[in-house]
Design a protein around this motif. Structure first.
Motif, PDB file in Angstrom:
ATOM      1  N   LYS A  77       6.780   1.411   0.013  1.00  0.00           N
ATOM      2  CA  LYS A  77       5.362   1.534  -0.338  1.00  0.00           C
ATOM      3  C   LYS A  77       4.560   0.361   0.209  1.00  0.00           C
ATOM      4  CE  LYS A  77       4.117   4.437  -4.233  1.00  0.00           C
ATOM      5  NZ  LYS A  77       3.357   4.451  -5.495  1.00  0.00           N
ATOM      6  N   PHE A  78       3.293   0.668   0.484  1.00  0.00           N
ATOM      7  CA  PHE A  78       2.356  -0.379   0.896  1.00  0.00           C
ATOM      8  C   PHE A  78       1.551  -0.806  -0.320  1.00  0.00           C
ATOM      9  CE2 PHE A  78      -1.881  -1.655   2.441  1.00  0.00           C
ATOM     10  CZ  PHE A  78      -1.511  -2.710   3.255  1.00  0.00           C
ATOM     11  N   ASN A  79       1.705  -2.066  -0.707  1.00  0.00           N
ATOM     12  CA  ASN A  79       0.989  -2.593  -1.865  1.00  0.00           C
ATOM     13  C   ASN A  79      -0.445  -2.935  -1.461  1.00  0.00           C
ATOM     14  OD1 ASN A  79       0.043  -4.061  -4.095  1.00  0.00           O
ATOM     15  ND2 ASN A  79       2.055  -4.926  -4.522  1.00  0.00           N
ATOM     16  N   VAL A  80      -1.399  -2.190  -1.991  1.00  0.00           N
ATOM     17  CA  VAL A  80      -2.797  -2.386  -1.587  1.00  0.00           C
ATOM     18  C   VAL A  80      -3.365  -3.699  -2.109  1.00  0.00           C
ATOM     19  CG1 VAL A  80      -3.259   0.085  -1.402  1.00  0.00           C
ATOM     20  CG2 VAL A  80      -3.596  -1.075  -3.603  1.00  0.00           C
ATOM     21  N   HIS A  81      -2.718  -4.303  -3.081  1.00  0.00           N
ATOM     22  CA  HIS A  81      -3.229  -5.550  -3.660  1.00  0.00           C
ATOM     23  C   HIS A  81      -2.713  -6.777  -2.914  1.00  0.00           C
ATOM     24  CE1 HIS A  81      -4.878  -3.242  -6.982  1.00  0.00           C
ATOM     25  NE2 HIS A  81      -3.674  -2.705  -7.218  1.00  0.00           N
ATOM     26  N   ASN A 113       1.612  -6.151   1.361  1.00  0.00           N
ATOM     27  CA  ASN A 113       3.031  -6.156   1.718  1.00  0.00           C
ATOM     28  C   ASN A 113       3.630  -4.762   1.602  1.00  0.00           C
ATOM     29  OD1 ASN A 113       3.063  -8.955   2.124  1.00  0.00           O
ATOM     30  ND2 ASN A 113       3.501  -9.352  -0.029  1.00  0.00           N
ATOM     31  N   TYR A 114       4.704  -4.568   2.357  1.00  0.00           N
ATOM     32  CA  TYR A 114       5.516  -3.369   2.219  1.00  0.00           C
ATOM     33  C   TYR A 114       6.670  -3.690   1.267  1.00  0.00           C
ATOM     34  CZ  TYR A 114       2.926  -1.437   6.151  1.00  0.00           C
ATOM     35  OH  TYR A 114       1.927  -0.967   6.966  1.00  0.00           O
ATOM     36  N   VAL A 115       6.911  -2.786   0.300  1.00  0.00           N
ATOM     37  CA  VAL A 115       7.858  -3.058  -0.774  1.00  0.00           C
ATOM     38  C   VAL A 115       8.908  -1.951  -0.798  1.00  0.00           C
ATOM     39  CG1 VAL A 115       8.128  -3.497  -3.246  1.00  0.00           C
ATOM     40  CG2 VAL A 115       6.005  -4.157  -2.089  1.00  0.00           C
ATOM     41  N   LEU A 116      10.180  -2.350  -0.904  1.00  0.00           N
ATOM     42  CA  LEU A 116      11.296  -1.414  -1.007  1.00  0.00           C
ATOM     43  C   LEU A 116      11.485  -1.012  -2.472  1.00  0.00           C
ATOM     44  CD1 LEU A 116      13.677   0.043   0.348  1.00  0.00           C
ATOM     45  CD2 LEU A 116      15.042  -2.043   0.001  1.00  0.00           C
ATOM     46  N   LEU A 117      11.513   0.304  -2.733  1.00  0.00           N
ATOM     47  CA  LEU A 117      11.585   0.835  -4.098  1.00  0.00           C
ATOM     48  C   LEU A 117      12.908   1.555  -4.338  1.00  0.00           C
ATOM     49  CD1 LEU A 117       8.089   2.604  -4.139  1.00  0.00           C
ATOM     50  CD2 LEU A 117       8.547   0.252  -4.788  1.00  0.00           C
ATOM     51  N   THR A 132       4.249   0.810 -15.439  1.00  0.00           N
ATOM     52  CA  THR A 132       5.534   0.658 -14.782  1.00  0.00           C
ATOM     53  C   THR A 132       5.958   1.995 -14.179  1.00  0.00           C
ATOM     54  OG1 THR A 132       6.743   1.139 -16.823  1.00  0.00           O
ATOM     55  CG2 THR A 132       6.248  -1.183 -16.353  1.00  0.00           C
ATOM     56  N   ALA A 133       7.059   1.946 -13.396  1.00  0.00           N
ATOM     57  CA  ALA A 133       7.658   3.165 -12.836  1.00  0.00           C
ATOM     58  C   ALA A 133       9.065   3.282 -13.404  1.00  0.00           C
ATOM     59  CB  ALA A 133       7.692   3.094 -11.313  1.00  0.00           C
ATOM     60  N   VAL A 134       9.399   4.461 -13.918  1.00  0.00           N
ATOM     61  CA  VAL A 134      10.685   4.673 -14.582  1.00  0.00           C
ATOM     62  C   VAL A 134      11.489   5.677 -13.766  1.00  0.00           C
ATOM     63  CG1 VAL A 134      11.846   5.337 -16.694  1.00  0.00           C
ATOM     64  CG2 VAL A 134       9.607   4.208 -16.818  1.00  0.00           C
ATOM     65  N   GLU A 143      13.684   0.926 -15.327  1.00  0.00           N
ATOM     66  CA  GLU A 143      12.242   0.659 -15.343  1.00  0.00           C
ATOM     67  C   GLU A 143      11.921  -0.415 -14.311  1.00  0.00           C
ATOM     68  OE1 GLU A 143       8.670  -0.506 -18.492  1.00  0.00           O
ATOM     69  OE2 GLU A 143      10.780  -0.739 -19.053  1.00  0.00           O
ATOM     70  N   MET A 144      10.978  -0.079 -13.436  1.00  0.00           N
ATOM     71  CA  MET A 144      10.634  -0.976 -12.331  1.00  0.00           C
ATOM     72  C   MET A 144       9.135  -1.263 -12.324  1.00  0.00           C
ATOM     73  SD  MET A 144      12.927   0.875  -9.358  1.00  0.00           S
ATOM     74  CE  MET A 144      12.387   2.503  -9.888  1.00  0.00           C
ATOM     75  N   GLU A 145       8.776  -2.246 -11.561  1.00  0.00           N
ATOM     76  CA  GLU A 145       7.370  -2.590 -11.357  1.00  0.00           C
ATOM     77  C   GLU A 145       6.650  -1.417 -10.676  1.00  0.00           C
ATOM     78  OE1 GLU A 145       4.910  -5.948  -8.731  1.00  0.00           O
ATOM     79  OE2 GLU A 145       7.034  -5.553  -8.387  1.00  0.00           O
ATOM     80  N   PHE A 146       5.447  -1.139 -11.111  1.00  0.00           N
ATOM     81  CA  PHE A 146       4.658  -0.066 -10.493  1.00  0.00           C
ATOM     82  C   PHE A 146       3.868  -0.646  -9.313  1.00  0.00           C
ATOM     83  CE2 PHE A 146       0.678   2.349 -10.107  1.00  0.00           C
ATOM     84  CZ  PHE A 146       1.191   3.611  -9.850  1.00  0.00           C
ATOM     85  N   ILE A 147       4.076  -0.079  -8.136  1.00  0.00           N
ATOM     86  CA  ILE A 147       3.394  -0.528  -6.913  1.00  0.00           C
ATOM     87  C   ILE A 147       2.245   0.431  -6.640  1.00  0.00           C
ATOM     88  CG2 ILE A 147       3.623  -1.060  -4.471  1.00  0.00           C
ATOM     89  CD1 ILE A 147       5.229  -2.900  -6.312  1.00  0.00           C
ATOM     90  N   ASP A 148       1.057  -0.090  -6.631  1.00  0.00           N
ATOM     91  CA  ASP A 148      -0.141   0.726  -6.413  1.00  0.00           C
ATOM     92  C   ASP A 148      -0.416   0.789  -4.914  1.00  0.00           C
ATOM     93  OD1 ASP A 148      -2.419   2.176  -6.718  1.00  0.00           O
ATOM     94  OD2 ASP A 148      -3.655   0.509  -7.449  1.00  0.00           O
TER      95      ASP A 148
END
Length: 477
Positions: A150-154, A157-161, A36-38, A94-99
């Motif tokens: 961020k650009f989600n490589v999986h 999509n582009y995701v707002l963090l 995750t991302a904190v 705590e948020m979802e981690f975007i790779d």
């Protein structure tokens, strides 16, 4: 990597991902493979009580953030948890981690300095979708910038963090922005610590401008106070530079000339949206992310607003395509006018051809059918009379000849024939002196055949009558 400090029970700190004046982002791991991302906020909260104003504000903003994830959205990061760290008493989210890389990295070498038109439209649509999703639940992001997308490589999509500013109070937000905020992406009203839906729209326009032009409209030369103040004043007072002129200068030299010209054809509706997002006055911008997304949808499908003619698609690509289609229409119309009219009876090259219109041809066929039916009816009723009348008219046999023929019962012998010839021939010659010999012989043959048929019918009828009258009651078999 050794632990820097403990975040909370069950959440392992794996080191900092990014640090700044608005807070730091750490990579966390719960027991197991879940990463995750904190986000740690800079202002500590020493007492977890509703009597503490900072804690109360934090709890209120976190409750708003949870509404963002009530409906899943592929372009908005998921909020997983929130609380106070065990050491330091810092509030965290705590948020979802975007790779994947963020936009700031994608605009640096070895990547191209500008995005292609296709990718610009894709990102503009997905980021507008994220803003619309947040604004529907009354959540203002307040910190939209290129390294928060961020650009989600999986998923592609582009995701707002990073909803860190959303969880701050007004005083905390004002202090954080003034000293450590990304001043290049901030709206003029943010310099006073204000934040509206239109504030997110302005920051969205800065990102869109950066993708088109290759840089932000007012770059920050250094992180000194003078440079920050200059950028702040530029957002408030200066006109935005021409994005298309900067794009032409920043196009990669590795692209072919054809691709460079193609990538300069940015749709006018996209430039219109960009201009409206970057208005100094908030009342001249899109009112919210929902209105911004509607404008993108209408522009992408080529919708024309009749009350604002400038909103129409007027790019060079569409103009050239329109001219090409008009030329094709004229070409087909001219060729269609040169084609000869179709004929009914024969080919047009035949000199004996007869041209007849369809109504006349139908009328002619009706008359022909009617005449055929009429002829059949007349021949059925009066055919025998007409036939005998024609025969009598043409051949005119004599009465005496018919009487002589009918009295003959047996076939005359050769001697009788020789004897009768002198007596009959003068009579025939006398009565039919004007009839040709071949007609006379034919007539004589026809009359004899008719007499034979009559004689045969009479004999057959006589036989049948005799049988009917005979008394057969005494016959024994």
């Amino acid at each position: 990597m050794s632990k820097v400090f403990t975040i909370t029970e069950g959440l392992e700190n794996m080191g900092a991902l990014r640090t700044g004046g608005q807070g730091s982002v750490y990579k966390g791991r719960r027991y197991g493979p879940i990463i995750t991302a904190v986000k740690l906020l800079p202002t500590p909260i020493h007492t977890e009580s509703t009597d503490d104003k900072n804690f109360r504000n934090f709890q209120n903003e976190v409750e708003k953030l949870k509404k963002v994830n009530e409906e899943p959205n592929p372009n908005v990061v998921k909020i997983l948890n929130s609380g106070i760290t065990e050491s330091g008493s810092f509030p965290f989210i705590e948020m979802e981690f975007i790779d994947g890389p963020d936009l700031e990295d994608l605009l640096k070498p070895p990547h191209e300095p500008v995005f292609t038109i296709k990718e610009i439209i894709k990102l503009a649509d997905q980021l507008a979708n994220a803003l619309s999703h947040c604004h529907k639940v009354s959540v203002k992001h307040g910190d939209i910038k290129s390294n928060n997308v961020k650009f989600n490589v999986h998923t592609g999509n582009y995701v707002l963090l990073d909803f860190g500013l959303s969880a701050m109070s007004d005083d905390q937000r004002r202090t954080s922005i003034r000293h450590a905020g990304a001043i290049e992406f901030m709206a003029p009203e943010q310099n006073e610590g204000l934040m509206y839906f239109q504030t997110d729209v302005y920051s969205y326009g800065i990102i869109l401008y950066e993708l088109i032009a290759g840089r932000v409209p007012f770059p920050l030369k250094d992180n000194g106070e003078t440079a920050r103040t200059a950028v702040m004043l530029a957002h408030m007072e200066l006109e935005v530079p021409d994005a298309m002129e900067l794009r032409r200068k920043n196009l990669p030299e590795s692209w072919t000339e054809e691709k460079r010209e193609l990538e300069m054809m940015v749709p006018s509706w996209l430039l219109q949206i960009l201009s409206k997002c970057l208005q100094k006055d908030i009342n001249n911008r899109f009112a919210s992310g929902m209105e911004l997304q509607d404008a993108l949808v209408q522009g992408s499908i080529g919708a024309i607003n009749t009350s604002h003619p400038d909103d129409a698609w007027n790019s060079d690509v569409l103009l050239k395509e329109n001219e090409r289609l008009q030329g094709l229409v004229l070409y087909y119309q001219e060729n269609e006018g040169k084609q000869p009219a179709p004929t009914v009876v024969t080919a047009p090259d035949d000199p004996r051809s007869v041209r007849m219109s369809k109504p006349i041809f139908i009328m002619f066929m009706i008359l022909l059918c009617g005449f055929t039916v009429f002829s059949a009816v007349v021949m059925d009723k009066f055919g025998g009379r007409i036939y005998h009348g024609v025969v009598n008219r043409l051949f005119k046999p004599s009465k005496k000849q018919q009487d002589t023929t009918t009295t003959q019962v047996s076939v005359p012998t050769r001697r009788d024939t020789q004897e009768q010839k002198p007596s009959i021939k003068p009579l025939e010659e006398e009565q039919n002196s004007n009839i040709p010999p071949e007609v006379d012989s034919t007539t004589d043959s026809i009359l004899r055949n008719i007499q034979r048929i009559k004689k045969r019918n009479q004999d057959a009828q006589f036989y049948r009558d005799s049988v009917k009258k005979a008394d057969t009651s005494n016959l024994n078999f």
